[in-house]
Write a protein that holds these residues in place. Structure first.
Motif, PDB file in Angstrom:
ATOM      1  N   SER A 143      14.162 -23.717  23.170  1.00  0.00           N
ATOM      2  CA  SER A 143      12.980 -24.313  23.811  1.00  0.00           C
ATOM      3  C   SER A 143      13.324 -24.890  25.174  1.00  0.00           C
ATOM      4  O   SER A 143      12.554 -24.748  26.133  1.00  0.00           O
ATOM      5  CB  SER A 143      12.386 -25.399  22.910  1.00  0.00           C
ATOM      6  N   TYR A 144      14.472 -25.557  25.283  1.00  0.00           N
ATOM      7  CA  TYR A 144      14.884 -26.091  26.585  1.00  0.00           C
ATOM      8  C   TYR A 144      15.127 -24.958  27.589  1.00  0.00           C
ATOM      9  O   TYR A 144      14.793 -25.088  28.780  1.00  0.00           O
ATOM     10  CB  TYR A 144      16.149 -26.940  26.432  1.00  0.00           C
ATOM     11  N   ILE A 145      15.658 -23.859  27.119  1.00  0.00           N
ATOM     12  CA  ILE A 145      15.912 -22.712  28.001  1.00  0.00           C
ATOM     13  C   ILE A 145      14.597 -22.119  28.497  1.00  0.00           C
ATOM     14  O   ILE A 145      14.428 -21.860  29.688  1.00  0.00           O
ATOM     15  CB  ILE A 145      16.752 -21.641  27.271  1.00  0.00           C
ATOM     16  N   THR A 146      13.662 -21.891  27.576  1.00  0.00           N
ATOM     17  CA  THR A 146      12.378 -21.287  27.969  1.00  0.00           C
ATOM     18  C   THR A 146      11.558 -22.226  28.847  1.00  0.00           C
ATOM     19  O   THR A 146      10.806 -21.769  29.718  1.00  0.00           O
ATOM     20  CB  THR A 146      11.563 -20.896  26.728  1.00  0.00           C
ATOM     21  N   LEU A 147      11.688 -23.540  28.623  1.00  0.00           N
ATOM     22  CA  LEU A 147      10.976 -24.498  29.472  1.00  0.00           C
ATOM     23  C   LEU A 147      11.472 -24.460  30.913  1.00  0.00           C
ATOM     24  O   LEU A 147      10.698 -24.667  31.855  1.00  0.00           O
ATOM     25  CB  LEU A 147      11.128 -25.918  28.918  1.00  0.00           C
ATOM     26  N   SER A 148      12.756 -24.208  31.080  1.00  0.00           N
ATOM     27  CA  SER A 148      13.348 -24.210  32.426  1.00  0.00           C
ATOM     28  C   SER A 148      13.427 -22.809  33.033  1.00  0.00           C
ATOM     29  O   SER A 148      13.981 -22.650  34.128  1.00  0.00           O
ATOM     30  CB  SER A 148      14.753 -24.825  32.370  1.00  0.00           C
ATOM     31  N   THR A 149      12.882 -21.819  32.339  1.00  0.00           N
ATOM     32  CA  THR A 149      12.931 -20.443  32.828  1.00  0.00           C
ATOM     33  C   THR A 149      11.554 -20.021  33.332  1.00  0.00           C
ATOM     34  O   THR A 149      10.559 -20.224  32.635  1.00  0.00           O
ATOM     35  CB  THR A 149      13.374 -19.478  31.705  1.00  0.00           C
ATOM     36  N   PRO A 150      11.465 -19.443  34.521  1.00  0.00           N
ATOM     37  CA  PRO A 150      10.167 -18.972  35.024  1.00  0.00           C
ATOM     38  C   PRO A 150       9.560 -17.928  34.090  1.00  0.00           C
ATOM     39  O   PRO A 150      10.262 -17.076  33.547  1.00  0.00           O
ATOM     40  CB  PRO A 150      10.513 -18.361  36.386  1.00  0.00           C
ATOM     41  N   SER A 151       8.245 -18.002  33.907  1.00  0.00           N
ATOM     42  CA  SER A 151       7.565 -17.086  32.995  1.00  0.00           C
ATOM     43  C   SER A 151       7.670 -15.637  33.461  1.00  0.00           C
ATOM     44  O   SER A 151       7.741 -14.725  32.631  1.00  0.00           O
ATOM     45  CB  SER A 151       6.089 -17.481  32.857  1.00  0.00           C
ATOM     46  N   PHE A 152       7.708 -15.425  34.787  1.00  0.00           N
ATOM     47  CA  PHE A 152       7.788 -14.039  35.264  1.00  0.00           C
ATOM     48  C   PHE A 152       9.139 -13.412  34.907  1.00  0.00           C
ATOM     49  O   PHE A 152       9.230 -12.203  34.667  1.00  0.00           O
ATOM     50  CB  PHE A 152       7.555 -13.978  36.781  1.00  0.00           C
ATOM     51  N   TRP A 153      10.184 -14.249  34.840  1.00  0.00           N
ATOM     52  CA  TRP A 153      11.512 -13.727  34.475  1.00  0.00           C
ATOM     53  C   TRP A 153      11.533 -13.326  33.003  1.00  0.00           C
ATOM     54  O   TRP A 153      12.079 -12.276  32.640  1.00  0.00           O
ATOM     55  CB  TRP A 153      12.577 -14.786  34.764  1.00  0.00           C
ATOM     56  N   ILE A 154      10.933 -14.164  32.149  1.00  0.00           N
ATOM     57  CA  ILE A 154      10.838 -13.822  30.726  1.00  0.00           C
ATOM     58  C   ILE A 154      10.030 -12.537  30.550  1.00  0.00           C
ATOM     59  O   ILE A 154      10.379 -11.665  29.748  1.00  0.00           O
ATOM     60  CB  ILE A 154      10.179 -14.974  29.939  1.00  0.00           C
TER      61      ILE A 154
END
Length: 325
Positions: A143-154
């Motif tokens: 969750s901490y990783i996805t919170l700090s990762t831009p949505s376009f990158w995911i």
């Protein structure tokens, strides 16, 4: 209708009107201060070759040479007459364009909003009651990783895995490119929305997961829970029975209040997947300087988010009357 209900309704409507005036004023001010020229965007978008005289006529038609305050007053006059105006880029009524794109975005926005709330709460609840377990550590770090990762990158990672490598899902659009609207089945729509929906759900669920986890951990330290563990067997069902009532209400309120964040995330997600929804339309309108369209979308989303927040208050009031002020 009783007097207090009338006062409540008048208060809420007054707040909504002031909110709409404030957001629309600031939006138009930012567009006016930006270096984007609506007339130039329109000419380039239509690939027109025009003379200076024709460009001046187009500028006059779009009120581009008017002072900022005059632009806003003219727009307000048009809004009060029930007209959102005509899109500069698309040359169709703004209300029609928003309605068409919102139909495409409905499944993505509300689907990801609902799934992120359900998945985030369940995972956060389980992580909280199994604090410091492998399950808790894994999903907390994730969750901490996805919170700090831009949505376009995911989104791009999911495209590389599920579209390019595995070929399970299409990379873009809301329906097959060769189909017409009337022939698009629900299965086709779900097939095309799957990856954008997954991307937005992953991004949006992280916040509710961490919030719920922390809330569950805090509740476990309270006297009522400590006392219950002494007198009953500490099984999963008993933990759920004790902790669920005091953790689900804050999670519901937070989820209703987070709709604006879901919409903001959809702008980047729809750009990555070339998904023809309201988020992509907002970006296109902003980049193209389409003032009537941007203001129309701002009004629409302001009302939607405002209603969502009021629903959260209503649900909180119904579930816990002690919150009445």
């Amino acid at each position: 209708m009783t007097s207090w209900k009338k006062q409540w309704l008048i208060k809420k409507l007054t707040m909504l009107v002031l909110l709409l005036l404030g957001t629309s004023f600031l939006t138009l001010l930012l567009i006016d201060l930006s270096p984007i020229d609506p007339v130039d965007s329109y000419i380039r978008g239509k690939m027109l070759v025009v003379s200076h005289e024709q460009a001046a006529l187009i500028s006059e038609r779009f009120n581009a040479n008017q002072h900022f305050i005059m632009k806003y007053l003219l727009w307000l006059k048009m809004i009060l007459s029930g007209d959102l105006g005509t899109s500069i880029l698309y040359q169709i009524p703004v209300s029609q364009l928003i309605f068409e794109r919102f139909q495409a975005s409905f499944l993505l926005l509300f689907g990801s909003w609902f799934l992120s709330g359900v998945v985030g709460y369940i995972v956060g609840f389980l992580a909280g009651i199994t604090e410091k377990s492998l399950f808790d550590k894994f999903f907390s770090v994730l969750s901490y990783i996805t919170l700090s990762t831009p949505s376009f990158w995911i989104g791009m990672i999911l495209i590389m895995i599920f579209s390019v490598s595995l070929g399970w899902f299409p990379t873009s659009l809301a329906s097959p490119a060769q189909s017409i609207d009337g022939s698009v089945s629900l299965g086709d729509r779900l097939h095309h929305v799957a990856l954008p929906l997954l991307t937005l759900t992953i991004v949006s669920s992280s916040n509710i997961m961490l919030f719920t986890r922390q809330k569950v951990i805090a509740e476990k330290k309270k006297d009522y829970y400590q006392f219950s563990t002494v007198n009953t067997k500490e099984t999963l069902s008993n933990k759920i029975k004790q902790l669920l009532p005091n953790t689900i209400l804050p999670a519901i309120v937070l989820q209703f209040a987070s709709f604006g964040e879901v919409f903001g995330g959809s702008m980047l997600v729809e750009q990555v997947f070339s998904y023809p929804g309201l988020g992509k339309l907002t970006v296109d309108a902003g980049v193209g300087g389409d003032i009537p369209l941007v203001l129309g979308i701002v009004l629409f989303m302001t009302v939607t988010i405002f209603v969502g927040n009021q629903l959260a208050d209503y649900i909180r009031l119904k579930l816990d009357p002690r919150t009445v002020k």
